[in-house]
Design an enzyme around this catalytic site. Structure first.
Site, mmCIF file in Angstrom:
data_model
loop_
_atom_site.group_PDB
_atom_site.id
_atom_site.type_symbol
_atom_site.label_atom_id
_atom_site.label_comp_id
_atom_site.label_asym_id
_atom_site.label_seq_id
_atom_site.Cartn_x
_atom_site.Cartn_y
_atom_site.Cartn_z
ATOM 1 N N GLU A 7 2.184 -7.013 7.133
ATOM 2 C CA GLU A 7 2.221 -7.592 8.488
ATOM 3 C C GLU A 7 2.004 -9.095 8.450
ATOM 4 O OE1 GLU A 7 0.312 -5.656 11.701
ATOM 5 O OE2 GLU A 7 1.298 -3.775 11.215
ATOM 6 N N CYS A 56 7.241 6.993 11.113
ATOM 7 C CA CYS A 56 5.902 6.714 10.588
ATOM 8 C C CYS A 56 5.472 7.849 9.660
ATOM 9 C CB CYS A 56 4.955 6.609 11.781
ATOM 10 S SG CYS A 56 3.241 6.376 11.354
ATOM 11 N N ASN A 57 5.089 7.488 8.451
ATOM 12 C CA ASN A 57 4.654 8.512 7.488
ATOM 13 C C ASN A 57 3.400 9.226 7.965
ATOM 14 O OD1 ASN A 57 6.097 8.110 4.519
ATOM 15 N ND2 ASN A 57 6.197 6.324 5.827
ATOM 16 N N THR A 58 2.452 8.458 8.515
ATOM 17 C CA THR A 58 1.193 9.053 8.957
ATOM 18 C C THR A 58 1.453 10.064 10.077
ATOM 19 O OG1 THR A 58 0.163 6.928 8.455
ATOM 20 C CG2 THR A 58 -1.146 8.499 9.725
ATOM 21 N N TYR A 111 -2.184 3.787 12.782
ATOM 22 C CA TYR A 111 -2.416 5.230 12.789
ATOM 23 C C TYR A 111 -3.071 5.677 11.471
ATOM 24 C CZ TYR A 111 0.647 6.278 16.857
ATOM 25 O OH TYR A 111 1.216 6.393 18.103
ATOM 26 N N GLY A 112 -2.827 4.890 10.427
ATOM 27 C CA GLY A 112 -3.181 5.318 9.067
ATOM 28 C C GLY A 112 -4.646 5.590 8.832
ATOM 29 N N THR A 143 5.716 3.117 5.954
ATOM 30 C CA THR A 143 6.761 2.237 6.485
ATOM 31 C C THR A 143 6.599 0.779 6.070
ATOM 32 O OG1 THR A 143 5.366 1.965 8.422
ATOM 33 C CG2 THR A 143 7.137 3.589 8.561
ATOM 34 N N HIS A 144 5.349 0.364 5.810
ATOM 35 C CA HIS A 144 5.084 -1.050 5.542
ATOM 36 C C HIS A 144 5.354 -1.464 4.107
ATOM 37 C CE1 HIS A 144 3.188 -1.079 9.411
ATOM 38 N NE2 HIS A 144 2.753 -2.306 9.272
ATOM 39 N N ASP A 200 7.455 4.969 15.756
ATOM 40 C CA ASP A 200 6.512 4.519 14.717
ATOM 41 C C ASP A 200 5.242 4.032 15.405
ATOM 42 O OD1 ASP A 200 5.638 3.699 12.056
ATOM 43 O OD2 ASP A 200 5.906 1.655 12.775
ATOM 44 N N SER A 201 4.201 3.879 14.619
ATOM 45 C CA SER A 201 2.958 3.345 15.173
ATOM 46 C C SER A 201 3.103 1.876 15.579
ATOM 47 C CB SER A 201 1.839 3.480 14.138
ATOM 48 O OG SER A 201 2.197 2.802 12.955
HETATM 49 N N1 DGL Z 1 3.522 3.446 10.118
HETATM 50 C C1 DGL Z 1 2.407 3.807 9.278
HETATM 51 C C2 DGL Z 1 2.868 4.740 8.167
HETATM 52 O O1 DGL Z 1 4.020 4.784 7.787
HETATM 53 C C3 DGL Z 1 1.714 2.601 8.693
HETATM 54 C C4 DGL Z 1 0.990 1.744 9.696
HETATM 55 C C5 DGL Z 1 -0.151 2.447 10.398
HETATM 56 O O2 DGL Z 1 -1.136 2.821 9.745
HETATM 57 O O3 DGL Z 1 -0.024 2.638 11.598
HETATM 58 O O4 DGL Z 1 2.083 5.455 7.618
#
Ligand code: DGL
Length: 278
Positions: A153, A73-75, A42-43, A189-190, A10-11
């Protein structure tokens, strides 16, 4: 191979919501979690940057030895899964978008699905494409809910601030009389820790799909047919987790438990640098 850990990438801390779901689904497995905390979020970054970061991160997990990788991580799932599959053709690889999309299509009676995620996830249209592959007639609305990442966060996941931000993002979508979505995908994820605040805005009738839980079920399903190769540590009562972070062990220890839902021991966290791509 079968007793190697499962890599989870994940990011940063958010993927711990996915790790928690994976541990509940596969309690005897060991996990190696990598949070790229030096370069999060990452988003808000471009597709090419996220793809490059993801390739570096998965290379680090492979180098340490993992039997499969979950891109939590979705992004990163939205931007990098095709490049990762090309770069690591032998590696069982799972992202969070396909399982989330499948769960949303299964849950929607009306075919009206809303997705919230980061800017990068929404811009890449990965959920829209994955949902349309399964149900071409579905209508999909995707909204970037950028501030939810910071709220989660900060731990401000309920109360008036969380709810007024949720209202700002979701109110216009769900107030549409007669045309409101019947499913909302938490495509980041958040977002799972914000579920109660989101629920207060969208009402009781909308099904909330959390891609963490659906990904854990998908990983178990992916491993089952290849049991002798992939399912490890039989006979053990509980697997272990080792955490790798690219920056800020202290911050990870502070914010991580809220996402994971359990304490993190400082002895299990290691700071590493990711090597540039060859
Ligand atoms: N982990 C990222 C996601 O699921 C969210 C946090 C980020 O932007 O890094 O998209």
């Amino acid at each position: 191979l079968r007793d190697l850990p499962i890599g989870v990438f994940d990011s940063g801390v958010g993927g711990l919501t996915v790790l928690g779901a994976l541990q509940r689904q596969l309690p005897t497995e060991d996990f190696l979690y990598l949070g790229d905390t030096a370069r999060l979020p990452y988003g808000t970054k471009t597709h090419d940057t996220v793809e490059r970061y993801a390739l570096q991160a998965v290379a680090a997990l492979v180098q340490r030895g993992v039997k499969a990788v979950v891109v939590a991580c979705n992004t990163a799932s939205a931007a990098a899964l095709p490049a990762l599959a090309l770069a690591f053709p032998q590696l069982p690889l799972l992202g969070v978008i396909e399982p989330g999309a499948a769960a949303a299509v299964a849950a929607s009676r009306m075919g009206r699905i809303a997705v919230i995620g980061t800017e990068g996830t929404v811009r890449g249209a990965a959920y829209q494409l994955a949902i349309h592959r399964l149900n071409p007639a579905a209508s999909v609305t995707a909204v970037a809910a950028t501030l939810f990442v910071a709220l989660a966060e900060e731990g401000w996941v309920s109360g008036p601030i969380a709810e007024s931000i949720a209202r700002r993002y979701l109110g216009p979508l769900f107030d549409a009389a007669g045309a409101a979505p019947d499913v909302l995908v938490l495509g980041c994820t958040h977002f799972p820790p914000l579920t109660a605040a989101i629920r207060n805005i969208i009402g009781a009738d909308v099904t909330i799909v959390d891609s963490a839980a659906t990904t854990a079920a998908a990983l178990a399903a992916m491993m089952a047919p290849d049991k002798s190769r992939l399912v490890g540590n039989s006979g053990r009562s509980a697997g272990s987790v080792h955490f790798l972070v690219t920056d800020g062990v202290e911050r990870f220890l502070r914010t991580g438990p809220g996402f994971l839902g359990q304490a993190i021991d400082v002895r299990d966290v290691e700071r590493i640098d990711l090597a540039p791509l060859q």
